[in-house]
Structure formats: C-alpha cells, structure tokens
Design a protein around this motif. Sequence first.
Motif, PDB file in Angstrom:
ATOM      1  N   UNK A 172      -3.112   4.092  -4.800  1.00 25.03           N
ATOM      2  CA  UNK A 172      -3.210   3.585  -3.436  1.00 25.03           C
ATOM      3  C   UNK A 172      -2.156   2.527  -3.134  1.00 25.03           C
ATOM      4  N   UNK A 173      -1.551   1.959  -4.178  1.00 23.78           N
ATOM      5  CA  UNK A 173      -0.559   0.911  -3.969  1.00 23.78           C
ATOM      6  C   UNK A 173       0.023   0.457  -5.288  1.00 23.78           C
ATOM      7  N   UNK A 174       0.836  -0.557  -5.211  1.00 34.12           N
ATOM      8  CA  UNK A 174       1.478  -1.097  -6.405  1.00 34.12           C
ATOM      9  C   UNK A 174       1.782  -2.563  -6.180  1.00 34.12           C
ATOM     10  N   UNK A 176       0.854  -1.174   0.000  1.00 38.60           N
ATOM     11  CA  UNK A 176       0.000   0.000   0.000  1.00 38.60           C
ATOM     12  C   UNK A 176       0.896   1.232   0.000  1.00 38.60           C
ATOM     13  N   UNK A 177       0.330   2.364  -0.369  1.00 41.35           N
ATOM     14  CA  UNK A 177       1.029   3.635  -0.278  1.00 41.35           C
ATOM     15  C   UNK A 177       0.285   4.529   0.703  1.00 41.35           C
ATOM     16  N   UNK A 178       1.015   5.369   1.387  1.00 40.70           N
ATOM     17  CA  UNK A 178       0.393   6.326   2.295  1.00 40.70           C
ATOM     18  C   UNK A 178      -0.525   7.250   1.488  1.00 40.70           C
ATOM     19  N   UNK A 179      -1.495   7.907   2.134  1.00 42.33           N
ATOM     20  CA  UNK A 179      -2.424   8.791   1.410  1.00 42.33           C
ATOM     21  C   UNK A 179      -1.705   9.945   0.714  1.00 42.33           C
ATOM     22  N   UNK A 180      -2.379  10.527  -0.258  1.00 42.12           N
ATOM     23  CA  UNK A 180      -1.781  11.606  -1.053  1.00 42.12           C
ATOM     24  C   UNK A 180      -1.349  12.781  -0.184  1.00 42.12           C
ATOM     25  N   UNK A 181      -1.982  12.966   0.952  1.00 38.01           N
ATOM     26  CA  UNK A 181      -1.594  14.061   1.840  1.00 38.01           C
ATOM     27  C   UNK A 181      -0.162  13.896   2.346  1.00 38.01           C
ATOM     28  N   UNK A 182       0.359  12.670   2.307  1.00 40.92           N
ATOM     29  CA  UNK A 182       1.722  12.402   2.768  1.00 40.92           C
ATOM     30  C   UNK A 182       2.749  12.449   1.636  1.00 40.92           C
ATOM     31  N   UNK A 183       2.311  12.759   0.429  1.00 39.68           N
ATOM     32  CA  UNK A 183       3.224  12.780  -0.721  1.00 39.68           C
ATOM     33  C   UNK A 183       4.111  14.028  -0.686  1.00 39.68           C
ATOM     34  N   UNK A 184       5.264  13.909  -1.297  1.00 38.72           N
ATOM     35  CA  UNK A 184       6.186  15.020  -1.491  1.00 38.72           C
ATOM     36  C   UNK A 184       6.603  15.010  -2.950  1.00 38.72           C
ATOM     37  N   UNK A 185       6.529  16.163  -3.594  1.00 34.69           N
ATOM     38  CA  UNK A 185       6.922  16.284  -4.993  1.00 34.69           C
ATOM     39  C   UNK A 185       8.265  17.011  -5.061  1.00 34.69           C
ATOM     40  N   UNK A 186       9.196  16.456  -5.832  1.00 33.99           N
ATOM     41  CA  UNK A 186      10.545  17.022  -5.964  1.00 33.99           C
ATOM     42  C   UNK A 186      10.774  17.380  -7.427  1.00 33.99           C
ATOM     43  N   UNK A 230      10.669  21.671  -3.600  1.00 33.21           N
ATOM     44  CA  UNK A 230      10.044  20.577  -2.860  1.00 33.21           C
ATOM     45  C   UNK A 230       8.691  21.087  -2.368  1.00 33.21           C
ATOM     46  N   UNK A 231       7.636  20.361  -2.719  1.00 34.44           N
ATOM     47  CA  UNK A 231       6.296  20.757  -2.293  1.00 34.44           C
ATOM     48  C   UNK A 231       5.590  19.565  -1.660  1.00 34.44           C
ATOM     49  N   UNK A 232       4.696  19.886  -0.739  1.00 34.84           N
ATOM     50  CA  UNK A 232       3.868  18.853  -0.131  1.00 34.84           C
ATOM     51  C   UNK A 232       2.772  18.468  -1.101  1.00 34.84           C
ATOM     52  N   UNK A 233       2.415  17.190  -1.092  1.00 31.57           N
ATOM     53  CA  UNK A 233       1.300  16.734  -1.900  1.00 31.57           C
ATOM     54  C   UNK A 233       1.731  16.123  -3.216  1.00 31.57           C
ATOM     55  N   UNK A 234       0.748  15.563  -3.917  1.00 30.92           N
ATOM     56  CA  UNK A 234       1.023  14.886  -5.187  1.00 30.92           C
ATOM     57  C   UNK A 234       1.310  15.883  -6.300  1.00 30.92           C
TER      58      UNK A 234
END
Length: 110
Positions: free
Chosen positions: A73-75, A41-51, A60-64
């Motif tokens: 949701x997973x892979x 599973x992957x953590x929710x999009x709120x936990x994403x970091x975009x580089x 670097x920004x928070x979010x997808x």
Amino acid sequence: MRYVMFVATDPEGDPYSAEDDRIEDWGKEVGERGVWVDGNRLRPVEDATTVRVRNGELLVTDGPFTESKEWIAGYDVLECADLDEAIEVASKHPMARFGRLELRPVWPFD
C-alpha cells in the motif's frame, strides 16, 4: 543505514479503525527524529503495470506481478543507526497493527 519499509495489507491484522490510525503522529515523530527520508502511498493494485522482456519481446500487462490477498500500500525510506532502530520505528507505525511492514536494507551499488 538506509532501509526501505514496505507497508502492506494483511488480512490477519487488526480490523482497520480510522480513529486508531495515527499516521500523522508517527510521521511527526520520525520527522523530528530525522530518520524519515521519503515515503508515500501507492495507488491500488488495479493501477499497477507489470513490465517484462522475454526472448527479446516486451510484455506489458495490467495488474501486479502476483495474485495475493496482501498488497503493498505504500513505502517509507528510513535512515536508522541499525536494524534495531528501524524495528523500533516500524513498530510505532499504525500498519504494524492493521497490516504488516517489511524492512529491507538498501544495498547500494558501489
């Protein structure tokens, strides 16, 4: 051939039912067949970091990286004989009904 299967939500999918979410059965079958390599599973999009790097500057920004109603949701990584087998394996995953699955062949560096 190795495939990455992205497991995504889909607002047009069947309503989620914990009773019908038989992921353990799917996991057991693909494990016994030897086609499952890895997945989680992957953590929710709120936990994403975009580089990104633009003009030599690190951003670097928070979010997808995109705003959408669907999210990954997973892979799973599958080792299948061909696309037909990968489709057959994916069709048995619960998220084929509740969400959507994207199969993408791995393109190894040579």
